[in-house]
Write a protein that holds these residues in place. Structure first.
Motif, mmCIF file in Angstrom:
data_model
loop_
_atom_site.group_PDB
_atom_site.id
_atom_site.type_symbol
_atom_site.label_atom_id
_atom_site.label_comp_id
_atom_site.label_asym_id
_atom_site.label_seq_id
_atom_site.Cartn_x
_atom_site.Cartn_y
_atom_site.Cartn_z
ATOM 1 N N VAL A 163 -25.023 -9.939 35.661
ATOM 2 C CA VAL A 163 -25.957 -10.565 36.591
ATOM 3 C C VAL A 163 -26.511 -9.477 37.501
ATOM 4 O O VAL A 163 -25.810 -8.509 37.842
ATOM 5 C CB VAL A 163 -25.310 -11.690 37.429
ATOM 6 C CG1 VAL A 163 -24.876 -12.836 36.541
ATOM 7 C CG2 VAL A 163 -24.146 -11.175 38.251
ATOM 8 N N ILE A 164 -27.771 -9.636 37.865
ATOM 9 C CA ILE A 164 -28.435 -8.703 38.770
ATOM 10 C C ILE A 164 -28.693 -9.448 40.078
ATOM 11 O O ILE A 164 -29.410 -10.451 40.102
ATOM 12 C CB ILE A 164 -29.765 -8.205 38.182
ATOM 13 C CG1 ILE A 164 -29.539 -7.556 36.810
ATOM 14 C CG2 ILE A 164 -30.427 -7.220 39.137
ATOM 15 C CD1 ILE A 164 -30.825 -7.222 36.086
ATOM 16 N N ILE A 165 -28.084 -8.976 41.141
ATOM 17 C CA ILE A 165 -28.233 -9.591 42.460
ATOM 18 C C ILE A 165 -29.347 -8.854 43.192
ATOM 19 O O ILE A 165 -29.221 -7.667 43.529
ATOM 20 C CB ILE A 165 -26.916 -9.517 43.248
ATOM 21 C CG1 ILE A 165 -25.790 -10.214 42.451
ATOM 22 C CG2 ILE A 165 -27.074 -10.161 44.625
ATOM 23 C CD1 ILE A 165 -24.404 -9.920 42.974
ATOM 24 N N ARG A 166 -30.452 -9.531 43.403
ATOM 25 C CA ARG A 166 -31.626 -8.912 44.031
ATOM 26 C C ARG A 166 -31.597 -9.131 45.543
ATOM 27 O O ARG A 166 -31.507 -10.263 46.029
ATOM 28 C CB ARG A 166 -32.898 -9.525 43.458
ATOM 29 C CG ARG A 166 -33.002 -9.459 41.940
ATOM 30 C CD ARG A 166 -33.495 -8.118 41.479
ATOM 31 N NE ARG A 166 -33.713 -8.097 40.023
ATOM 32 C CZ ARG A 166 -34.242 -7.097 39.359
ATOM 33 N NH1 ARG A 166 -34.647 -6.015 40.011
ATOM 34 N NH2 ARG A 166 -34.394 -7.146 38.044
ATOM 35 N N GLN A 167 -31.705 -8.029 46.276
ATOM 36 C CA GLN A 167 -31.744 -8.059 47.732
ATOM 37 C C GLN A 167 -32.949 -7.271 48.228
ATOM 38 O O GLN A 167 -33.563 -6.529 47.472
ATOM 39 C CB GLN A 167 -30.462 -7.439 48.306
ATOM 40 C CG GLN A 167 -29.169 -8.045 47.792
ATOM 41 C CD GLN A 167 -27.976 -7.279 48.298
ATOM 42 O OE1 GLN A 167 -27.463 -7.548 49.383
ATOM 43 N NE2 GLN A 167 -27.521 -6.297 47.522
ATOM 44 N N GLU A 168 -33.254 -7.432 49.492
ATOM 45 C CA GLU A 168 -34.332 -6.629 50.075
ATOM 46 C C GLU A 168 -34.006 -5.148 49.967
ATOM 47 O O GLU A 168 -34.896 -4.311 49.772
ATOM 48 C CB GLU A 168 -34.530 -7.016 51.541
ATOM 49 C CG GLU A 168 -35.138 -8.383 51.768
ATOM 50 C CD GLU A 168 -36.631 -8.423 51.482
ATOM 51 O OE1 GLU A 168 -37.184 -7.392 51.025
ATOM 52 O OE2 GLU A 168 -37.247 -9.465 51.720
ATOM 53 N N SER A 169 -32.731 -4.812 50.075
ATOM 54 C CA SER A 169 -32.315 -3.411 50.078
ATOM 55 C C SER A 169 -32.160 -2.838 48.666
ATOM 56 O O SER A 169 -31.870 -1.644 48.519
ATOM 57 C CB SER A 169 -30.985 -3.269 50.818
ATOM 58 O OG SER A 169 -29.985 -4.076 50.204
ATOM 59 N N GLY A 170 -32.334 -3.649 47.655
ATOM 60 C CA GLY A 170 -32.180 -3.168 46.284
ATOM 61 C C GLY A 170 -31.419 -4.168 45.435
ATOM 62 O O GLY A 170 -31.325 -5.350 45.772
ATOM 63 N N ARG A 171 -30.846 -3.703 44.341
ATOM 64 C CA ARG A 171 -30.162 -4.597 43.425
ATOM 65 C C ARG A 171 -28.726 -4.143 43.184
ATOM 66 O O ARG A 171 -28.403 -2.964 43.304
ATOM 67 C CB ARG A 171 -30.900 -4.683 42.094
ATOM 68 C CG ARG A 171 -30.884 -3.383 41.296
ATOM 69 C CD ARG A 171 -31.652 -3.537 40.005
ATOM 70 N NE ARG A 171 -31.488 -2.346 39.155
ATOM 71 C CZ ARG A 171 -31.992 -2.211 37.940
ATOM 72 N NH1 ARG A 171 -32.726 -3.190 37.436
ATOM 73 N NH2 ARG A 171 -31.781 -1.115 37.236
ATOM 74 N N VAL A 172 -27.884 -5.118 42.860
ATOM 75 C CA VAL A 172 -26.501 -4.852 42.480
ATOM 76 C C VAL A 172 -26.293 -5.469 41.107
ATOM 77 O O VAL A 172 -26.579 -6.652 40.907
ATOM 78 C CB VAL A 172 -25.502 -5.452 43.490
ATOM 79 C CG1 VAL A 172 -24.073 -5.285 42.988
ATOM 80 C CG2 VAL A 172 -25.678 -4.812 44.860
ATOM 81 N N ILE A 173 -25.817 -4.694 40.152
ATOM 82 C CA ILE A 173 -25.568 -5.179 38.791
ATOM 83 C C ILE A 173 -24.064 -5.293 38.597
ATOM 84 O O ILE A 173 -23.326 -4.322 38.802
ATOM 85 C CB ILE A 173 -26.163 -4.229 37.734
ATOM 86 C CG1 ILE A 173 -27.674 -4.072 37.962
ATOM 87 C CG2 ILE A 173 -25.894 -4.753 36.332
ATOM 88 C CD1 ILE A 173 -28.335 -3.077 37.027
ATOM 89 N N THR A 174 -23.601 -6.483 38.218
ATOM 90 C CA THR A 174 -22.171 -6.716 38.077
ATOM 91 C C THR A 174 -21.875 -7.431 36.767
ATOM 92 O O THR A 174 -22.692 -8.224 36.279
ATOM 93 C CB THR A 174 -21.629 -7.525 39.274
ATOM 94 O OG1 THR A 174 -20.226 -7.757 39.117
ATOM 95 C CG2 THR A 174 -22.330 -8.865 39.387
ATOM 96 N N LEU A 175 -20.712 -7.149 36.208
ATOM 97 C CA LEU A 175 -20.309 -7.734 34.930
ATOM 98 C C LEU A 175 -19.611 -9.061 35.176
ATOM 99 O O LEU A 175 -18.448 -9.114 35.549
ATOM 100 C CB LEU A 175 -19.373 -6.780 34.177
ATOM 101 C CG LEU A 175 -18.800 -7.274 32.841
ATOM 102 C CD1 LEU A 175 -19.931 -7.566 31.850
ATOM 103 C CD2 LEU A 175 -17.831 -6.251 32.255
ATOM 104 N N GLN A 176 -20.334 -10.163 35.003
ATOM 105 C CA GLN A 176 -19.786 -11.512 35.077
ATOM 106 C C GLN A 176 -20.849 -12.478 34.605
ATOM 107 O O GLN A 176 -22.008 -12.111 34.424
ATOM 108 C CB GLN A 176 -19.315 -11.860 36.487
ATOM 109 C CG GLN A 176 -20.404 -11.856 37.557
ATOM 110 C CD GLN A 176 -19.838 -12.240 38.901
ATOM 111 O OE1 GLN A 176 -19.312 -13.322 39.093
ATOM 112 N NE2 GLN A 176 -19.904 -11.305 39.858
ATOM 113 N N THR A 177 -20.468 -13.715 34.384
ATOM 114 C CA THR A 177 -21.432 -14.705 33.913
ATOM 115 C C THR A 177 -22.146 -15.357 35.092
ATOM 116 O O THR A 177 -21.633 -15.366 36.219
ATOM 117 C CB THR A 177 -20.738 -15.795 33.085
ATOM 118 O OG1 THR A 177 -19.833 -16.537 33.934
ATOM 119 C CG2 THR A 177 -19.962 -15.190 31.919
ATOM 120 N N MET A 178 -23.305 -15.913 34.815
ATOM 121 C CA MET A 178 -24.039 -16.647 35.839
ATOM 122 C C MET A 178 -23.214 -17.829 36.344
ATOM 123 O O MET A 178 -23.181 -18.119 37.538
ATOM 124 C CB MET A 178 -25.366 -17.135 35.266
ATOM 125 C CG MET A 178 -26.388 -16.045 35.043
ATOM 126 S SD MET A 178 -27.229 -15.547 36.579
ATOM 127 C CE MET A 178 -28.439 -16.860 36.724
#
Length: 242
Positions: A163-178
Motif C-alpha cells: 500500500v502507498i500512503i500518500r501525504q502532503e510531505s510525500g509517500r510511504v510504501i509498506t508491505l501489507q494488504t489494503m
C-alpha cells in the motif's frame, strides 16, 4: 447491522441457484457475486467488498481449501460441499460453519446467525478498543516503523501486496494488504472508495459522478469511486455534511 455482502463460489450451477434462493430469503444477506472457480473468486475479492464466502470445496483446478489457504486476509467463510471428509480441514481454517449438501434453509439460517454474531462481536471489540485520543498509526517501511498522523493522510493506494500512503510531505510504501490497513483506521475518517483506494474523507473537496476530488501538492487529484462503494460513501458524506 448493515447487510452482509456475500459471494458464492461453486462450480455447480444448481448449487449456485439454491444458494442464491436462500440468500434472497435471508434479509441480512446481500449477494454481490457468483463465481465458478477460484480464479474468478480472486478477481471478485480484489474488485468488491466481501464479508462472507459461501465456498464449495471440490472445484476444478484449485479446491476451496487451497483457495482459502492462499488468501492473506480472507472474509468469513462457510463451506458448502457434498463431501463430509473435509470438515476437519475446514474448521482448521477457521470456517464459521460446514454445510453438507443438500442442506435446508433452516440449517443455512443457523450458519448465517453464527456469521452475524461474529460480525457484531468484531464490531463491538473494535469500538471498545478505539482510543478517541489516538490520532496516528505506525507503518513499517525502510526497515523502521514510521508514525503517520491520520490528519496528514490524503489517501491510500493499493498496489498488489503493498500500500502507498500518500501525504502532503510525500509517500510511504509498506508491505501489507489494503484490508489489513483498512481495519486499523477509524471509519469516521477513512473510507474505502474503490478496490485500490482508501480516502481521508476530510480531504475530499468535491464529488463528481463516479469520482472524488482532493488536493495533492497544490493540484487537483481525481480518484475513482467503485460501484460497490458509491452508496456507502454518499451516505457518509451526507451524514457529515461535507
Amino acid at each position: 447491522m448493515s447487510s452482509i455482502k456475500t459471494l458464492i463460489i461453486d462450480d455447480e450451477p444448481l448449487a449456485q441457484e439454491v444458494l442464491e434462493t436462500y440468500i434472497q430469503q435471508t434479509p441480512v444477506l446481500e449477494l454481490v457475486g457468483k463465481c465458478s472457480n477460484a480464479f474468478q473468486a480472486q478477481e471478485a475479492l480484489q474488485s468488491m467488498q466481501v464479508d462472507l464466502l459461501l465456498l464449495d470445496i471440490q472445484m476444478p483446478q484449485i479446491s476451496g481449501i487451497e483457495f482459502l489457504k492462499s488468501l492473506a486476509d480472507p472474509p468469513l467463510v462457510i463451506f458448502t460441499t457434498a463431501f463430509p471428509d473435509y470438515a476437519v480441514d475446514g474448521f482448521d481454517l477457521n470456517a464459521v460453519d460446514y454445510l453438507l449438501k443438500p442442506f435446508s434453509i433452516d440449517r443455512f439460517t443457523k450458519a448465517i446467525n453464527k456469521v452475524s454474531a461474529l460480525l457484531l462481536q468484531s464490531k463491538a471489540e473494535i469500538e471498545n478498543h478505539t482510543d478517541p485520543q489516538e490520532d496516528f498509526f505506525f507503518a513499517k517501511a525502510d526497515k523502521k516503523l514510521i508514525k503517520i498522523k491520520h490528519s496528514d493522510v490524503l489517501y491510500i493506494e493499493g498496489l498488489k501486496d503493498y500500500v502507498i500512503i500518500r501525504q502532503e510531505s510525500g509517500r510511504v510504501i509498506t508491505l501489507q494488504t489494503m484490508k489489513s490497513l483498512e481495519d486499523k483506521l477509524p471509519r469516521q475518517i477513512f473510507r474505502r472508495i474503490h478496490r485500490s483506494y482508501i480516502v481521508n474523507i476530510t480531504r475530499i473537496t468535491a464529488i463528481l459522478g463516479n469520482h472524488v476530488e482532493l488536493m495533492e501538492a497544490g493540484k487537483t487529484k481525481i480518484l475513482p469511486i467503485g460501484k460497490n462503494y458509491k452508496d456507502e460513501l454518499h451516505d457518509v458524506i451526507y451524514k457529515n455534511k461535507l
